[in-house]
Motif scaffolding. Structure first.
Motif, PDB file in Angstrom:
ATOM      1  N   SER A 583      14.439  -2.988  -1.628  1.00 33.44           N
ATOM      2  CA  SER A 583      13.554  -2.567  -2.669  1.00 33.44           C
ATOM      3  C   SER A 583      14.117  -2.273  -4.230  1.00 33.44           C
ATOM      4  N   LEU A 591      12.319  -3.645   2.285  1.00 32.81           N
ATOM      5  CA  LEU A 591      11.052  -3.864   2.369  1.00 32.81           C
ATOM      6  C   LEU A 591      10.832  -4.732   3.504  1.00 32.81           C
ATOM      7  N   GLN A 596       4.446  -3.406   1.828  1.00 33.62           N
ATOM      8  CA  GLN A 596       5.343  -2.887   1.113  1.00 33.62           C
ATOM      9  C   GLN A 596       5.790  -3.947   0.040  1.00 33.62           C
ATOM     10  N   LYS A 597       5.544  -5.261   0.226  1.00 34.76           N
ATOM     11  CA  LYS A 597       6.124  -6.236  -0.595  1.00 34.76           C
ATOM     12  C   LYS A 597       4.947  -6.191  -1.726  1.00 34.76           C
ATOM     13  N   GLU A 600       4.935  -2.985  -4.187  1.00 37.99           N
ATOM     14  CA  GLU A 600       6.137  -3.030  -4.795  1.00 37.99           C
ATOM     15  C   GLU A 600       5.671  -3.930  -5.987  1.00 37.99           C
TER      16      GLU A 600
END
Length: 650
Positions: A583, A591, A596-597, A600
């Motif tokens: 991250s 990640l 989450q990818k 972000e």
């Protein structure tokens, strides 16, 4: 009045909003020491409840505040390190370590010596801010220091928001919605068997205790204010526990949604008569003994006694409101409790001040339990909304659209039978005949039940579009017995789907869920990209897709003029082993999930964490116009799309 109860649940289901936060504003100034020596001053003004981290933090902690000064031209030299104030060193609840941070304001100073004539010095600061429950993504803000006649009062103010000008403003309608729903909830609570019979008892008390009419009105007003204060204290306590702004991820947290589902089922079963949720009798006895005292203290304890004695009816409603409001963040719990207590306090205060009005009230009876049971059915239906959100986030496909609608049809159909007197529950009184009000409410519920039935065969159900799973999350995305309506016109019939693409039912919009594949296809066919940052548990996303996207002009653009890339920020499916990366927001953390990818990506590139969030960009990944969030008006959304496409074609 009973129709308001039905309106209460429909409106409760429609609350959903998100926030863009910018709690830090930076200003710069310069202190002159001599003709060649200066001190560059950077001051951070921090909103209440937030804190800014120091320049040095422990390993695996938050991003430290870091200053970079552009001395590439050799016009000045930096002397020593940037100094900072004492600040606070505490055990941080977010990171679980001892960290130094600043609250309200923080001043940083850097001494320099000038070697060439220079008017301004440029730099930037990278920082992270958190409150007690959440952190915002690291942010860079450009700083400019004027060495020519800039005093403290003339300091240049640079705000986080001003550098994020492409982020749309969010409306404050969420708090008004919370207040309105809470007020209706209070009215519904008044019509329960725990609260309604208390009105004549309260009036009798004030009639006997007040020697004059003026004194009676004064005591009644005081009593109403005490009720509001008691519930406001509860709201303030919840706000303190959840912090100034609750975690944005709370609404998509699987365990939170499952817990809330179970909690609402317990509330519903209680309302249906299986058992009562009550506070200890000793509490009521102790408070009741204090109510015998005269003056303000006695009135306050009378109000507290009302809250405790009526808890078995008001508790489930208050609990639902508080958890829902806490997930919204900010002062929503306080606003919710104010609306709820105001609805309860007003009738008590008014009837206590004007006892003659009691003659207009209906008599207590079995209808009060009917109201309670009605609320129980609504709580049960709402519970499955939260279970559905957990299923969507996990992509478990256990509660697909058809199953969800079947459950709701069963719940509301059973409620209709109950209102028509075909079903009796434990605490119901004998029902020799059905009143006009009960019959009318039953017809409304039956109509709503029949309205939902075509949804099993693919009807969009626009009235409740935000609550069932989306149309594509179903056993038959195009409706039972139907196939897709045709091929998106960006493709020829024989070409087939490009790698990574699918047709988004039921409108056959060509869509990608992978950023790189979608961008590559857009370059291949020469069309702009529309990124749709969305979420499986995002209420407003579903409302956009089912109420705004079907507009003919909007749908034509989505199918023919852009390449849609839908990125689900709450997708809990694991990334492939070769896609797991570190991250950039939390160095040292990986990640691991698809969501989450994409989360972000949205946070870093657009400094936004709300969904839906729409971006129109060209093949160089440059924005064609400022991104937008939720837009309920199809004409406004079409204008935004059209403006972006025209910009791409220039």
């Amino acid at each position: 009045m009973k129709k308001l109860i039905f309106l209460y649940v429909l409106l409760t289901f429609t609350i959903g909003y998100s926030q863009i936060l910018d709690p830090v504003t930076w200003s710069t100034s310069v202190e002159k020491i001599s003709d060649t020596e200066y001190i560059l001053v950077s001051k951070a003004t921090i909103e209440e409840g937030w804190h800014l981290y120091a320049q040095t933090v422990p390993e695996d902690g938050p991003i430290p505040t870091t200053f970079i000064y552009d001395d590439s031209e050799g016009a000045f030299k930096i002397l020593g390190n940037t100094s900072e104030e004492v600040g606070h060193t505490v055990d941080d609840p977010v990171f679980g370590m001892t960290i130094k941070f600043f609250e309200k304001t923080a001043t940083f100073k850097q001494k320099i010596t000038v070697e060439k004539e220079v008017a301004t010095i440029d730099g930037f600061v990278e920082f992270m801010v958190c409150d007690d429950t959440r952190c915002l993504s690291p942010t860079e803000v450009e700083l400019t220091f004027s060495l020519r006649g800039m005093s403290e009062k003339e300091a240049q103010v640079i705000s986080y928001k001003s550098l994020s000008k492409n982020i749309p403003e969010e409306s404050g309608q969420g708090l008004w919605g919370i207040f309105f729903i809470a007020f209706l909830s209070g009215l519904a609570a008044l019509l329960t068997p725990c609260v309604f019979p208390m009105i004549p008892m309260t009036v009798s008390f004030f009639t006997k205790q007040s020697k004059t009419k003026a004194a009676g009105i004064k005591n009644a007003v005081t009593y109403g204010i005490c009720i509001i204060v008691i519930y406001l204290l509860l709201g303030i306590a919840v706000t303190g526990i959840f912090g100034a702004d609750a975690l944005n991820a709370l609404a998509t947290n699987v365990w939170f949604n499952i817990f809330f589902f179970l909690l609402l089922v317990i509330f519903a079963v209680s309302f249906l008569g299986a058992f009562e949720i009550m506070l200890p009798n000793s509490w009521a006895n102790k408070v009741d003994s204090q109510a015998d005292r005269g003056g303000f203290i006695g009135i306050f304890f009378m109000a507290l006694a009302l809250a405790i004695v009526s808890f078995s009816c008001t508790g489930p409603i208050v609990g639902t409101l508080l958890v829902e409001a806490a997930s919204k963040g900010g002062v929503a719990p306080v606003v919710g409790m104010f609306g709820f207590s105001l609805a309860i306090a007003l009738p008590f205060a008014l009837f206590a001040a004007f006892p003659g009005w009691l003659n207009s009230l209906p008599k207590s009876g079995g209808w009060l339990n009917t109201v309670k049971v009605f609320l129980g059915f609504l709580e049960l239906a709402l519970a499955f909304k939260f279970l559905s959100q957990a299923d969507l986030v996990l992509q478990a496909h256990l509660l697909e659209r058809e199953v969800f609608l079947a459950i709701w049809i069963t719940i509301f159909g059973t409620l209709a039978f109950y209102l028509f007197g075909k079903i009796q529950l434990p605490h119901d009184s004998p029902l020799p005949h059905i009143s006009i009000g009960r019959l009318s409410l039953g017809l409304v519920v039956l109509s709503f039940t029949i309205y939902m039935i075509p949804g099993l065969w693919g009807a969009p159900l626009n009235l409740i579009s935000a609550f069932p799973p989306p149309l594509e999350y179903s056993e038959s995305s195009y409706g039972v017995g139907y196939s897709r309506m045709g091929t998106s016109s960006v493709l020829s019939v024989n070409e087939g789907l490009p790698d990574g693409a699918h047709l988004l039912a039921p409108h056959d919009i060509l869509a990608f869920n992978d950023y790189d594949k979608g961008l590559a296809y857009a370059k291949k066919i020469g069309k702009p990209v529309m990124i749709d940052f969305t979420g499986w548990a995002c209420v407003n996303c579903r409302k956009m897709e089912q109420n705004v996207w079907p507009n003919p002009k909007v749908l034509n653009i989505l199918k023919n003029e852009v390449v849609l890339i839908s990125l689900y920020v709450d997708d809990k499916r694991p990334l492939e082993a070769n896609e797991v990366t570190e991250s950039k927001l939390r160095p040292g953390k990986q990640l691991k999930y698809i969501g989450q990818k994409w989360s972000e990506l949205q946070t870093i590139r657009y400094k936004a964490n709300s969904q839906p969030f729409y971006v129109l960009m060209d093949h160089n990944e440059e924005n064609l116009l400022p991104p937008v969030g939720y837009m309920s008006n199809p004409e406004d959304y079409h204008s935004w799309l059209q403006t972006g496409i025209e910009s791409f074609e220039k």
